[in-house]
Design an enzyme around this catalytic site. Structure first.
Site, PDB file in Angstrom:
ATOM      1  N   HIS A  50       0.732  -1.183  -0.393  1.00 41.21           N
ATOM      2  CA  HIS A  50       0.222  -0.130  -0.056  1.00 41.21           C
ATOM      3  C   HIS A  50       0.951   1.433  -0.029  1.00 41.21           C
ATOM      4  CE1 HIS A  50       0.607  -0.777   4.240  1.00 41.21           C
ATOM      5  NE2 HIS A  50       1.088   0.288   4.257  1.00 41.21           N
TER       6      HIS A  50
HETATM    7  C1  T46 Z   1       2.054   0.322   7.366  1.00 45.62           C
HETATM    8  C2  T46 Z   1       3.518  -0.800   6.791  1.00 45.62           C
HETATM    9  C3  T46 Z   1       5.017  -0.432   7.267  1.00 45.62           C
HETATM   10  C4  T46 Z   1      -4.834  -0.606  13.210  1.00 45.62           C
HETATM   11  O1  T46 Z   1      -5.928  -0.700  13.659  1.00 45.62           O
HETATM   12  N1  T46 Z   1      -3.481   0.367  13.558  1.00 45.62           N
HETATM   13  C5  T46 Z   1      -2.528   0.375  13.926  1.00 45.62           C
HETATM   14  O2  T46 Z   1      -1.931   1.264  13.555  1.00 45.62           O
HETATM   15  C6  T46 Z   1      -1.854  -0.341  12.206  1.00 45.62           C
HETATM   16  C7  T46 Z   1      -0.421  -0.726  11.880  1.00 45.62           C
HETATM   17  C8  T46 Z   1      -2.599  -1.301  11.572  1.00 45.62           C
HETATM   18  N2  T46 Z   1      -4.150  -1.234  12.547  1.00 45.62           N
HETATM   19  C9  T46 Z   1      -4.965  -2.564  11.803  1.00 45.62           C
HETATM   20  C10 T46 Z   1      -5.618  -2.135  10.363  1.00 45.62           C
HETATM   21  C11 T46 Z   1      -5.711  -3.555  10.303  1.00 45.62           C
HETATM   22  O3  T46 Z   1      -6.790  -3.924   9.863  1.00 45.62           O
HETATM   23  O4  T46 Z   1      -4.593  -3.637  11.720  1.00 45.62           O
HETATM   24  C12 T46 Z   1      -4.634  -4.926  10.144  1.00 45.62           C
HETATM   25  C13 T46 Z   1      -2.885  -4.899   9.873  1.00 45.62           C
HETATM   26  O5  T46 Z   1      -2.846  -4.609   9.187  1.00 45.62           O
HETATM   27  P1  T46 Z   1      -2.081  -3.331   7.995  1.00 45.62           P
HETATM   28  O6  T46 Z   1      -2.672  -5.140   7.119  1.00 45.62           O
HETATM   29  O7  T46 Z   1      -2.318  -2.597   7.414  1.00 45.62           O
HETATM   30  O8  T46 Z   1       0.014  -4.342   8.138  1.00 45.62           O
HETATM   31  P2  T46 Z   1       0.846  -3.890   7.414  1.00 45.62           P
HETATM   32  O9  T46 Z   1       1.683  -5.036   7.886  1.00 45.62           O
HETATM   33  O10 T46 Z   1       0.292  -4.425   5.758  1.00 45.62           O
HETATM   34  O11 T46 Z   1       1.152  -2.913   7.015  1.00 45.62           O
HETATM   35  C14 T46 Z   1       1.511  -1.607   8.550  1.00 45.62           C
HETATM   36  C15 T46 Z   1       0.780  -0.314   8.283  1.00 45.62           C
HETATM   37  O12 T46 Z   1      -0.984  -0.932   8.697  1.00 45.62           O
HETATM   38  C16 T46 Z   1       0.956   0.648   7.557  1.00 45.62           C
HETATM   39  O13 T46 Z   1       1.366   1.515   7.617  1.00 45.62           O
HETATM   40  O14 T46 Z   1       2.950   1.439   6.159  1.00 45.62           O
HETATM   41  O15 T46 Z   1       2.786  -1.943   8.337  1.00 45.62           O
END
Ligand code: T46
Length: 134
Positions: A50
């Site tokens: 993303h």
């Molecule tokens: C990024 C990379 C480096 C939350 O509710 N609060 C938070 O602060 C974060 C970071 C995530 N979430 C929830 C959103 C999703 O339902 O946790 C779940 C997993 O998040 P995501 O699939 O976006 O995780 P990654 O590892 O793909 O990405 C993360 C960060 O979301 C993103 O901002 O830049 O790490």
């Protein structure tokens, strides 16, 4: 210009071991509104995929390592995060992916704002259109 920008954190360790202190608007070029960390990622699983519309972030592997891919819609670069003293800048509108997270990888991320799903672009075509490359 390279997409890869590092910020070195001041090493305050001594003969007892390492210590890194992070202060908003000093070592970190923005006010830190949120800190999160990623750990225990299953082997072979990649994360990210993303871009953020506004969010600025710094990512540092405090243990273990991972490979980060950065993409601005024109160039794609990759780099290994493997030092607790060295953080990678993830600017807004940079598509990023985390690959090859080691079993012991703890990826700490400092963010300039609170969590907001509306700030994410999770579709690469939408990202390309937004950045003006398609
Ligand atoms: C990024 C990379 C480096 C939350 O509710 N609060 C938070 O602060 C974060 C970071 C995530 N979430 C929830 C959103 C999703 O339902 O946790 C779940 C997993 O998040 P995501 O699939 O976006 O995780 P990654 O590892 O793909 O990405 C993360 C960060 O979301 C993103 O901002 O830049 O790490």
């Amino acid at each position: 210009m390279t997409l890869v920008q590092w910020i070195n954190f001041p090493a305050l360790g001594d003969e007892r071991g390492g210590l890194v202190a992070l202060e908003g608007a000093k070592a970190v070029p923005f006010d830190i509104k949120r800190v999160y960390y990623i750990f225990g990622t299953q082997l072979g699983v990649a994360r990210g995929f993303h871009a953020h519309k506004q969010l600025q972030q710094l990512a540092v592997c405090i243990t273990g390592k991972c490979r980060m891919v950065l993409d601005n819609g024109q160039n794609r670069e990759e780099v290994w995060l493997e030092s607790p003293n060295k953080s990678l800048v993830i600017n807004k509108m940079i598509w990023h992916e985390m690959h090859d997270l080691s079993a012991d990888c703890v990826l700490l991320v400092l963010a300039s704002n609170h969590y907001d799903e509306n700030d994410y672009i999770r579709d690469y075509s939408e990202f390309s259109r937004a950045i003006g490359t398609t």
